[in-house]
Scaffold this active site. Structure first.
Site: not given
Length: 840
Positions: A427, A512-514
């Site tokens: 992000h 988050d969300e790699v």
């Protein structure tokens, strides 16, 4: 001479021809978007269309330009074969017209039909931020000012429109209670005992305070100045408002006693005194903020109170769409009133960096601006409807250092801690592009300076795609400059807190969300793995966490992050599994756990992490994602991927046994209890690691202050109640019938308090807030039309002639015997109404 004339003629012809080719104005182009059919071809997809109409005099050559827009859906196929759809980055898209499509003349139109994944349920899903770019002027975007989205076609009415009868049945569960019977303080205090009499507060009332509470008394006096037109005089007299310091109460606890002659606020801490003041404000008539008052009558009562959870938080995302400093201060006033003691400030993401870091100016000169761009060197590309033009709110904007210090001071005076979130390593597109711009600025003069804060390996050929559709949004964790960047940002953020004299104990690093595939073709990563003997790409994540943790610990800070910071990715029987990571259980990591979507398989994640030793903040998407739509209706704004979240969802949440409060799945259908059969339950030790509750507003679809307030209120009040108030009886009652009866008793108190007191207060508090007024429930029963509202105290108006109800329309007081077209709308006390409900 003839040669000169010939050249002049040719030049004039070329100029005239160029003007003719682009003589139409973007304002002449009307674009209409239409949802045509969900479940198209009985698959998980929908059919929709763009229609372009020429309403200008000149012909529009469709091969002269491309149409750009923001769109949250993945388009699989253009079925009309007259255009090509391209996803450029994230939800940034464009349409390129087929070369055989030449032009549309005045009054002509062209329709482009396409198939996209999933369903489209409300107008929030529609494309936004449309603009065109001429091929001969690729650097300039021209906004489409005439755009319309048509959501409903006849075949979709039943699926997409709200069923007023279902709303009516839900509203029936609320009993209409006399306002004088309501405990007037929200969140509800541990003990409240009404006594006889009133205290009359006027500008002649004195205020007496222990010096320990000077700041709290002064702030309250400032508020009273707004209500009474005069500050109270300081006096040692005992017949006014007295702030008294006593020993033995917990940090945020207070005692409040109102008699006919005196108001006493007693506490052991300044936090407690401040919350005593907030409860006193709750006891004032809710219209006290409407205008200057000569007298404010406060009912006599005795209150003893303390919070259940020490961490009561709201997360505000200003990265996706920006909010002004003034709006943030207004939100802080709101949080303070309802005893929310933390603002989690989501300051950067892929689509924007919102905090000035003076030594890295590119973070805001590039990272805080969205506009049409060819290379992201002067701005980021448009997102979430921000369109072509630079410096346009809410896509662009940032807080200066002075702004941020002001926010910190304002929050601290209201006993609110501000936790900054600096996303790393995923992000991070805004930061990455900003540091790329810095690299370009210095690379030809000082390569060392250019690379000092670079966030990517320039030789990396990795291919990946994030959940939001980005292919270039993850920092490279092998290069030293990434950690130099993080250290620099942490250092400057810490300096701002020091200048504000505000506490800073943690920085939320996101985490988050790699996505899969990241780093796999990076030479720098390959070298790191060899040097550190890292065998698996998934294990790179723990290397990064350890490095960032060291940076924070060096600054006497602990690490906070989304749930991934506490999880280890592994494989079992060929399938990917996520376990509680044992590496950091002793490092005071605080994990904010959002993923509990009923039926997705991770319902017990928060409890597993707490049982393993992590400090957990419950941030459940099913109950606390306030950007999700209140209810399923095409005209109700908001996303809906994780749940529909009305005010009852945060109110009914049972923190230490939330399986019991699971009622509706993603589609709004009853939850199947069997999904919890093999889920881990919270242990006594795990319960000690639940530090608190947080509500979130992600701002992808929040375009300004009014939309923010609409999505936030009244949901925030349910969060406030559940975070502060003691565990309700219905949360632990084993008899389901008795538990439901007790719940409905509390829910009726809450609903009546909002409708008869809090909405009136919010009409004027902090300048007035745009809370949502609910839709009216309507049902045909026994030949009569019955109507009700979620919050007793709101007024229901109706019409029988097809017109939209106003305050001058008939007031609903009893069932109506009528057939034909009827319209209903609920109104508050300040003439604002909710959505109109139509009954045929």
């Amino acid at each position: 001479m003839k040669k000169i004339l010939l050249i002049a003629f040719i030049l004039c012809f070329q100029i005239l021809n160029t003007k003719a080719q682009q003589s139409f104005k973007p304002a002449d182009l009307f674009v209409e978007w239409q949802l045509l059919e969900n479940d198209y071809q009985n698959k998980a997809q929908f059919l929709a269309s763009f229609t372009l109409t020429n309403k200008g005099k000149a012909a529009i050559d469709l091969n002269d330009f491309k149409l750009y827009f923001s769109y949250p859906r993945v388009i699989n196929k253009v079925t009309s074969n007259n255009a090509k759809f391209e996803n450029l980055s994230g939800e940034f898209c464009r349409i390129v017209f087929d070369e055989n499509i030449k032009s549309i003349k005045n009054g002509e139109k062209i329709t482009i039909e396409y198939i996209a994944n999933g369903k489209s349920k409300n107008y929030t899903d529609a494309p936004s931020g449309l603009y065109i770019v001429f091929n001969k002027q690729p650097e300039q975007g021209h906004p489409i000012v005439n755009f319309k989205s048509n959501y409903l076609v006849e075949k979709e009415l039943a699926q997409l429109k709200l069923d007023p009868a279902k709303v009516f049945e839900k509203n029936k569960l609320v009993s209409d209670l006399p306002v004088e019977s309501l405990v007037p303080i929200l969140p509800s205090p541990n003990e409240y005992q009404a006594t006889k009499g009133i205290f009359s507060l006027t500008k002649n009332t004195s205020i007496n305070f222990d010096p320990f509470f000077k700041n709290e008394a002064d702030l309250f006096n400032e508020e009273l100045y707004q209500l009474l037109g005069s500050k109270l005089s300081s006096s040692k007299a005992e017949n006014g408002i007295v702030f008294k310091k006593i020993e033995g109460l917990a940090d945020e606890a207070y005692e409040l006693k109102v008699t006919a002659n005196q108001i006493e606020i007693a506490a052991s801490s300044t936090n407690g005194a401040f919350y005593g003041v907030q409860s006193l404000k709750m006891m004032m008539p809710p219209n006290s903020w409407a205008k200057k008052q000569s007298e404010i009558n406060i009912p006599c009562a005795e209150v003893k109170d303390a919070p259940r959870f020490g961490y009561r938080s709201f997360m505000l995302d200003v990265a996706r769409n920006f909010q002004t400093k003034e709006q943030v201060l207004k939100v802080l006033d709101l949080l303070a009133l309802y005893k929310i003691n933390t603002l989690h400030f989501h300051l950067n993401d892929d689509e924007g960096w919102r905090l000035e870091i003076p030594s890295l100016p590119e973070l805001t000169t590039v990272g805080s601006t969205r506009a049409h761009t060819l290379n992201d060197q002067k701005s980021l590309h448009p997102s979430y409807g921000s369109g072509a033009l630079p410096n346009t709110f809410p896509g662009s904007g940032f807080y200066s250092k002075a702004d941020f210090i002001e926010i910190l001071k304002y929050a601290m005076a209201r006993h609110i801690k501000v936790i900054p979130e600096i996303e790393t390593p995923g992000h991070a597109r805004a930061a990455i592009k900003a540091m790329d711009a810095r690299y370009e600025k210095y690379k030809n003069t000082d390569l060392t300076l250019a690379k000092q804060y670079l966030l990517r390996d320039t030789l990396d050929q990795s291919v990946y795609k994030s959940v939001q559709g980005f292919k270039d949004n993850v920092m490279n964790i092998a290069i030293p400059s990434t950690y130099t960047f993080i250290e620099k940002v942490v250092d400057e953020v810490k300096q701002m807190y020091n200048l504000a004299n505000a506490p800073l104990k943690t920085i939320h690093i996101g985490g988050d969300e790699v996505p899969n595939g990241v780093w796999e073709k990076s030479p720098a990563i390959a070298a790191l793995m060899q040097k550190e003997n890292i065998k698996n790409y998934n294990d790179l994540w723990y290397f990064h966490l350890s490095k960032v943790n060291q940076i924070l610990k060096k600054n006497n800070l602990y690490l906070s992050g989304w749930e991934e910071v506490a999880m280890r990715k592994t494989t079992l029987d060929g399938a990917t599994k996520y376990l509680a990571n044992p590496d950091f259980t002793t490092q005071n990591f605080h994990a904010y756990v959002w993923n509990n979507v009923w039926g997705w398989g991770q319902e017990d994640l928060a409890y597993r992490l707490a049982n393993a030793g992590y400090k957990v903040v419950l941030s459940a998407v099913t109950n606390f994602y306030f950007d999700l739509a209140y209810e399923q209706d095409a005209d109700e704004p908001g996303l809906y991927w994780g749940s529909f979240v009305d005010v009852n969802k945060p109110f009914e949440f049972i923190p230490l046994d939330y399986y019991k409060s699971a009622k509706e799945d993603v589609q709004g259908n009853p939850v199947e209890p069997k999904i919890f059969d093999n889920k881990e339950r919270l242990t006594e030790y795990g319960a000690s690691n639940i530090v608190g509750i947080q509500g979130q507003i992600w701002s992808e679809k929040i375009r300004g202050a009014e939309q923010l307030e609409y999505m936030l209120l009244p949901k925030l009040l349910g969060l406030a109640e559940r975070a502060w108030a003691k565990n309700p009886t219905w949360a632990t009652e084993k008899d389901s019938i008795l538990a439901n009866q007790n719940y409905l008793k509390d829910w009726s108190w809450f609903s009546n308090l909002l409708g008869k007191r809090e909405f009136t207060r919010l009409n004027h508090y902090a300048g007035g807030l745009n809370y949502r007024i609910p839709t009216v429930g309507v049902k045909l029963e026994d030949g009569k039309v019955h109507a009700n509202t979620q919050f007793p105290g709101l007024v229901i108006k109706y019409t029988l002639d097809g017109s939209t109800p106003t305050l001058k329309s008939k007031t609903y007081t009893m069932p109506i015997t009528q057939s034909g077209l009827m319209k209903f709308k609920a109104f508050n006390s300040s003439v604002r109404g909710g959505r109109t409900i139509v009954i045929k």
